[in-house]
Design an enzyme around this catalytic site. Sequence first.
Site, PDB file in Angstrom:
ATOM      1  N   GLU A   1      31.667  43.053 -23.497  1.00 27.62           N
ATOM      2  CA  GLU A   1      32.400  43.531 -24.667  1.00 27.62           C
ATOM      3  C   GLU A   1      31.511  44.566 -25.325  1.00 27.62           C
ATOM      4  O   GLU A   1      30.480  44.244 -25.910  1.00 27.62           O
ATOM      5  CB  GLU A   1      32.718  42.375 -25.621  1.00 27.62           C
ATOM      6  CG  GLU A   1      33.794  42.732 -26.637  1.00 27.62           C
ATOM      7  CD  GLU A   1      33.240  42.914 -28.028  1.00 27.62           C
ATOM      8  OE1 GLU A   1      33.131  44.085 -28.447  1.00 27.62           O
ATOM      9  OE2 GLU A   1      32.924  41.919 -28.678  1.00 27.62           O
TER      10      GLU A   1
ATOM     11  N   CYS B   1      32.739  45.550 -34.066  1.00 29.25           N
ATOM     12  CA  CYS B   1      33.151  46.271 -32.858  1.00 29.25           C
ATOM     13  C   CYS B   1      34.599  46.736 -32.947  1.00 29.25           C
ATOM     14  O   CYS B   1      34.953  47.768 -32.386  1.00 29.25           O
ATOM     15  CB  CYS B   1      32.944  45.390 -31.634  1.00 29.25           C
ATOM     16  SG  CYS B   1      33.670  43.743 -31.789  1.00 29.25           S
TER      17      CYS B   1
ATOM     18  N   GLU C   1      30.592  55.995 -31.657  1.00 33.54           N
ATOM     19  CA  GLU C   1      30.579  54.804 -32.492  1.00 33.54           C
ATOM     20  C   GLU C   1      29.423  54.876 -33.483  1.00 33.54           C
ATOM     21  O   GLU C   1      28.268  55.015 -33.095  1.00 33.54           O
ATOM     22  CB  GLU C   1      30.450  53.549 -31.633  1.00 33.54           C
ATOM     23  CG  GLU C   1      30.536  52.264 -32.436  1.00 33.54           C
ATOM     24  CD  GLU C   1      30.515  51.023 -31.561  1.00 33.54           C
ATOM     25  OE1 GLU C   1      31.292  50.096 -31.847  1.00 33.54           O
ATOM     26  OE2 GLU C   1      29.734  50.993 -30.599  1.00 33.54           O
TER      27      GLU C   1
ATOM     28  N   LYS D   1      20.045  34.503 -25.189  1.00 34.18           N
ATOM     29  CA  LYS D   1      19.063  35.448 -25.719  1.00 34.18           C
ATOM     30  C   LYS D   1      19.676  36.091 -26.957  1.00 34.18           C
ATOM     31  O   LYS D   1      20.481  37.009 -26.863  1.00 34.18           O
ATOM     32  CB  LYS D   1      18.715  36.499 -24.671  1.00 34.18           C
ATOM     33  CG  LYS D   1      17.319  37.138 -24.821  1.00 34.18           C
ATOM     34  CD  LYS D   1      17.103  37.926 -26.078  1.00 34.18           C
ATOM     35  CE  LYS D   1      17.804  39.280 -26.022  1.00 34.18           C
ATOM     36  NZ  LYS D   1      17.522  40.080 -27.273  1.00 34.18           N
TER      37      LYS D   1
END
Length: 498
Positions: A258, A292, A390, A183
């Site tokens: 992750e 990331c 973040e 996906k």
Amino acid sequence: MSPTRPETLTLPHTIRHWIAGEETDSADGRTFDVSEPVTNTVYAQASAGGAGDIQRAVAAARAAFPAWAALSSRERARILYRIADSIEARHERLARFESYDTGLPITQARGQARRAAENFRYFADVIVALGEEAFRQGDDQFSYVVRSPVGVAGLITPWNTPFMLESWKLAPALASGCTLVLKPAEWTPLSASLWPGIFTEAGVPAGVVNIVQGSGDEAGQALVDHPDVPLLSFTGSTDTGRHIVRCSAQHLKTVSMELGGKSPVVVFADADLDAALDSVLFGVFSLNGERCTAGSRVLVEESVYETFTRRLAQRAERVKVGAPDDPATEVGALVHPDHYARVLDYVAVGKKEARLLGGGIRPDHLPEGNYLQPTVFADVPRDARIFQEEIFGPVVAVASFTDESEAVELANATQFGLAAYVWTSDLKRGHRIAHAVESGMVWINSHNVRDLRTPFGGVKASGLGREGGAHSIDFYTESKIVHVALGDVHTPHFGGTS
């Protein structure tokens, strides 16, 4: 500035699902708009997957699983090598698709395309060379491990560097003998439209790989909830990761997560400050800051703090922001208007929390599109949102420390623990810091240079599990231990004589 004209890219008008080796529309015919980030113009429609489409894809993957799993490691490796060759044959088109769809500078998109091909070659090598463990207990017993693929893997990938990160999951899943449903992220589905041609050309049997486009709320949720998908690999936000883990508990699925990061860069006064400065700039501003492992918190020893921070701000002002298809561009357009607005909100918050040294505005020569001048905040307190949360954009928070213990304390002062970077000429201290920092990965006197053999993943709110090298094969396979008696068996005699 405008992106490369769509007609020169031969863009698809419709991006469809790929199920059982065929491109197909959604069962209910729904689609969604796909736009590019330079002018935020809709350029294509993508099929909007739902539970019915996921059901078809999982059924196709289950049907293809026995034959794919039965292939030898060498036979699967040969197919993976052909996939890598097919990716390389499309290298320029792939890079241009990625740059157009995501806003990544074209030079960096080309690097991601090369990495995608290398991922398939690497995992082909791993699966052929990987041996099993065996244990001998004297002359009495011998034990050995048997690996078998888990089954249908559900792969949910993010919108940043989408093709490369898809390859990072696809390659080990296929090498291990799993079939799968992918996906892709709904914001950046363009490069995924190249996978059907790549897999067909490489000879991947129909149904081994299935791709369902759509939103996380619908297609992603249906994949997470499906009882015949025993394994989920997800890269994305921490909040979404938590949700997936909660949902997967019903069927006790194996998960690899992750998730988010707020990685520290610790710079001591004795470091090579020129090298550290180069690393900081590249680490937080490359890939538009949408990475990331970005070193988005820079912690600098007090004696060199003002000098280092001033130089960082000066260099950030000179970073070339421009059209993604310009080879001179270092920071392109952020991926989507919603994300752009989110990053701008953090810039506004940061102006109240800390000292803005540079950036934080739209470049004058780019009046439209999702552009932001690389932004540097100094004197950022540890409780500031821009220190703790973040941002996922070209924004860096800088703070000072007085000694080694404070450096470690600040480095560990967030919920995240994905990566960390340490700069010092004292390697004993570098190792001490590396061991003390709470993160899954640490680089000493280096930026993010990865060896594909090493484990990748985070601690705390940055994820669960490890992938990379043999760790990825461990994730996509089940290990069974078989114990064999070699001699006479002396079992305690229960129950008396018969």
